[in-house]
Scaffold this active site. Structure first.
Site, PDB file in Angstrom:
ATOM      1  N   HIS A  20       0.921  -1.205  -0.059  1.00  0.00           N
ATOM      2  CA  HIS A  20       0.047   0.006  -0.018  1.00  0.00           C
ATOM      3  C   HIS A  20       0.764   1.262  -0.047  1.00  0.00           C
ATOM      4  O   HIS A  20       0.534   2.399  -0.589  1.00  0.00           O
ATOM      5  CB  HIS A  20      -1.069   0.092   1.172  1.00  0.00           C
ATOM      6  CG  HIS A  20      -1.856  -0.943   1.428  1.00  0.00           C
ATOM      7  ND1 HIS A  20      -1.878  -1.835   2.336  1.00  0.00           N
ATOM      8  CD2 HIS A  20      -2.859  -1.528   0.504  1.00  0.00           C
ATOM      9  CE1 HIS A  20      -3.064  -2.729   2.259  1.00  0.00           C
ATOM     10  NE2 HIS A  20      -3.401  -2.454   1.193  1.00  0.00           N
ATOM     11  N   LYS A  44     -17.919  -5.820   8.277  1.00  0.00           N
ATOM     12  CA  LYS A  44     -16.574  -6.526   7.891  1.00  0.00           C
ATOM     13  C   LYS A  44     -15.756  -6.628   9.408  1.00  0.00           C
ATOM     14  O   LYS A  44     -15.637  -5.334   9.850  1.00  0.00           O
ATOM     15  CB  LYS A  44     -15.883  -5.964   6.918  1.00  0.00           C
ATOM     16  CG  LYS A  44     -15.536  -6.684   5.811  1.00  0.00           C
ATOM     17  CD  LYS A  44     -14.773  -5.818   4.744  1.00  0.00           C
ATOM     18  CE  LYS A  44     -13.887  -6.636   4.190  1.00  0.00           C
ATOM     19  NZ  LYS A  44     -13.073  -5.976   2.928  1.00  0.00           N
ATOM     20  N   ARG A  93      -2.000  -6.402  -8.233  1.00  0.00           N
ATOM     21  CA  ARG A  93      -0.829  -7.343  -7.939  1.00  0.00           C
ATOM     22  C   ARG A  93      -0.870  -8.363  -9.109  1.00  0.00           C
ATOM     23  O   ARG A  93       0.426  -8.681  -9.307  1.00  0.00           O
ATOM     24  CB  ARG A  93      -0.833  -7.919  -6.668  1.00  0.00           C
ATOM     25  CG  ARG A  93      -0.785  -6.949  -5.450  1.00  0.00           C
ATOM     26  CD  ARG A  93      -1.433  -7.185  -4.260  1.00  0.00           C
ATOM     27  NE  ARG A  93      -2.707  -7.276  -4.190  1.00  0.00           N
ATOM     28  CZ  ARG A  93      -3.535  -7.704  -3.230  1.00  0.00           C
ATOM     29  NH1 ARG A  93      -3.153  -7.802  -2.254  1.00  0.00           N
ATOM     30  NH2 ARG A  93      -5.006  -7.410  -3.558  1.00  0.00           N
ATOM     31  N   SER A 131      -2.967  -7.758   3.229  1.00  0.00           N
ATOM     32  CA  SER A 131      -3.141  -7.591   4.729  1.00  0.00           C
ATOM     33  C   SER A 131      -3.663  -8.918   5.499  1.00  0.00           C
ATOM     34  O   SER A 131      -3.190  -9.178   6.565  1.00  0.00           O
ATOM     35  CB  SER A 131      -4.469  -6.604   5.019  1.00  0.00           C
ATOM     36  OG  SER A 131      -3.868  -5.412   4.194  1.00  0.00           O
TER      37      SER A 131
HETATM   38  P1  ADP Z   1     -10.152  -3.599  -0.233  1.00  0.00           P
HETATM   39  O1  ADP Z   1     -10.746  -4.198   0.968  1.00  0.00           O
HETATM   40  O2  ADP Z   1     -10.730  -2.185  -0.511  1.00  0.00           O
HETATM   41  O3  ADP Z   1      -9.641  -4.258  -1.368  1.00  0.00           O
HETATM   42  P2  ADP Z   1      -7.153  -3.324   0.586  1.00  0.00           P
HETATM   43  O4  ADP Z   1      -6.576  -2.912   1.633  1.00  0.00           O
HETATM   44  O5  ADP Z   1      -7.296  -5.004   0.543  1.00  0.00           O
HETATM   45  O6  ADP Z   1      -8.587  -2.860   0.414  1.00  0.00           O
HETATM   46  O7  ADP Z   1      -6.431  -2.983  -0.729  1.00  0.00           O
HETATM   47  C1  ADP Z   1      -6.810  -1.633  -1.153  1.00  0.00           C
HETATM   48  C2  ADP Z   1      -5.956  -1.673  -2.538  1.00  0.00           C
HETATM   49  O8  ADP Z   1      -4.547  -1.829  -2.496  1.00  0.00           O
HETATM   50  C3  ADP Z   1      -6.453  -2.573  -3.552  1.00  0.00           C
HETATM   51  O9  ADP Z   1      -6.736  -1.841  -4.722  1.00  0.00           O
HETATM   52  C4  ADP Z   1      -5.426  -3.669  -3.562  1.00  0.00           C
HETATM   53  O10 ADP Z   1      -5.595  -4.188  -4.890  1.00  0.00           O
HETATM   54  C5  ADP Z   1      -4.332  -2.800  -3.290  1.00  0.00           C
HETATM   55  N1  ADP Z   1      -3.232  -3.767  -2.542  1.00  0.00           N
HETATM   56  C6  ADP Z   1      -3.342  -4.531  -1.849  1.00  0.00           C
HETATM   57  N2  ADP Z   1      -2.271  -4.969  -1.333  1.00  0.00           N
HETATM   58  C7  ADP Z   1      -1.382  -4.619  -2.337  1.00  0.00           C
HETATM   59  C8  ADP Z   1       0.075  -4.764  -2.395  1.00  0.00           C
HETATM   60  N3  ADP Z   1       0.934  -5.659  -1.802  1.00  0.00           N
HETATM   61  N4  ADP Z   1       0.664  -4.197  -3.442  1.00  0.00           N
HETATM   62  C9  ADP Z   1      -0.088  -3.380  -4.392  1.00  0.00           C
HETATM   63  N5  ADP Z   1      -1.453  -3.124  -4.059  1.00  0.00           N
HETATM   64  C10 ADP Z   1      -2.083  -3.737  -3.181  1.00  0.00           C
END
Ligand code: ADP
Length: 170
Positions: A20, A44, A93, A131
């Site tokens: 992120h 959630k 990703r 995450s």
């Molecule tokens: P959500 O529940 O909205 O998907 P996340 O926190 O899981 O929230 O992810 C937010 C954004 O960050 C999403 O677009 C996801 O694809 C991206 N994302 C999550 N992990 C990574 C990572 N390791 N590298 C790049 N982008 C990521």
């Protein structure tokens, strides 16, 4: 500022990872301002409260001067409108992200025509990171150093206790 380009980077960020952070830094180079927005979805279950997530993200992005952090409930498009963002940033990703992101992007554009959704790819070092995986590793005492910002690592250790801290030193 007139004609300022503002991008919203929405997500759960439970917790914020180095993937992120990588995307936020890329966005900060592309746009005048980036707003990282923590989604508050009471349906959630999350490990950290929206306030805790905002705190950790603020600490993690403090060197990026054109990045701000907030939390929101409800629709992403309403949050984008509220902060004056013309663009939404999301991450891709792997191919596995594509279908869900594609659906969301088209729905958001339907809800607010004119809004652009841009997809950024993280450094390949973070492509496997999410995450949920980080929480699983931390919960069972695995080492998360280098996968999450230091402040997140500290909070995970606090949350999951000494067992994790001991293992991290091995
Ligand atoms: P959500 O529940 O909205 O998907 P996340 O926190 O899981 O929230 O992810 C937010 C954004 O960050 C999403 O677009 C996801 O694809 C991206 N994302 C999550 N992990 C990574 C990572 N390791 N590298 C790049 N982008 C990521």
């Amino acid at each position: 500022m007139k004609n300022e380009s503002v991008a919203l980077f929405p997500g759960s960020f439970d917790p914020f990872t180095n993937g992120h952070l990588d995307l936020t830094a890329r966005g900060a180079l592309l746009f005048d301002r980036v707003v990282v927005a923590v989604a508050h979805n009471p349906a959630k279950t999350s490990l950290f409260t929206p306030e805790e997530r905002v705190d950790m993200i603020r600490e993690s992005v403090k060197k990026l001067k054109n990045v701000t952090v907030m939390h929101f409930a409800g629709l992403v498009v309403d949050c984008a409108k509220q902060v004056g963002a013309q663009t939404i940033i999301r991450g891709l990703r792997a191919v596995s992200d594509f279908e869900f992101e594609f659906q969301m992007a088209l729905m958001n554009r339907r809800l607010q025509p004119g809004l652009e959704i841009v997809f950024l790819m993280p450094d390949q070092e973070y492509t496997y990171l999410n995450s949920t995986l980080v929480k699983e590793v931390a919960k069972h005492g695995g080492r998360v150093q280098g996968l999450v910002p230091a402040t997140v690592e500290r909070r995970l250790l606090e949350r999951y206790g000494r067992r994790a801290a001991r293992r991290g030193k091995e």
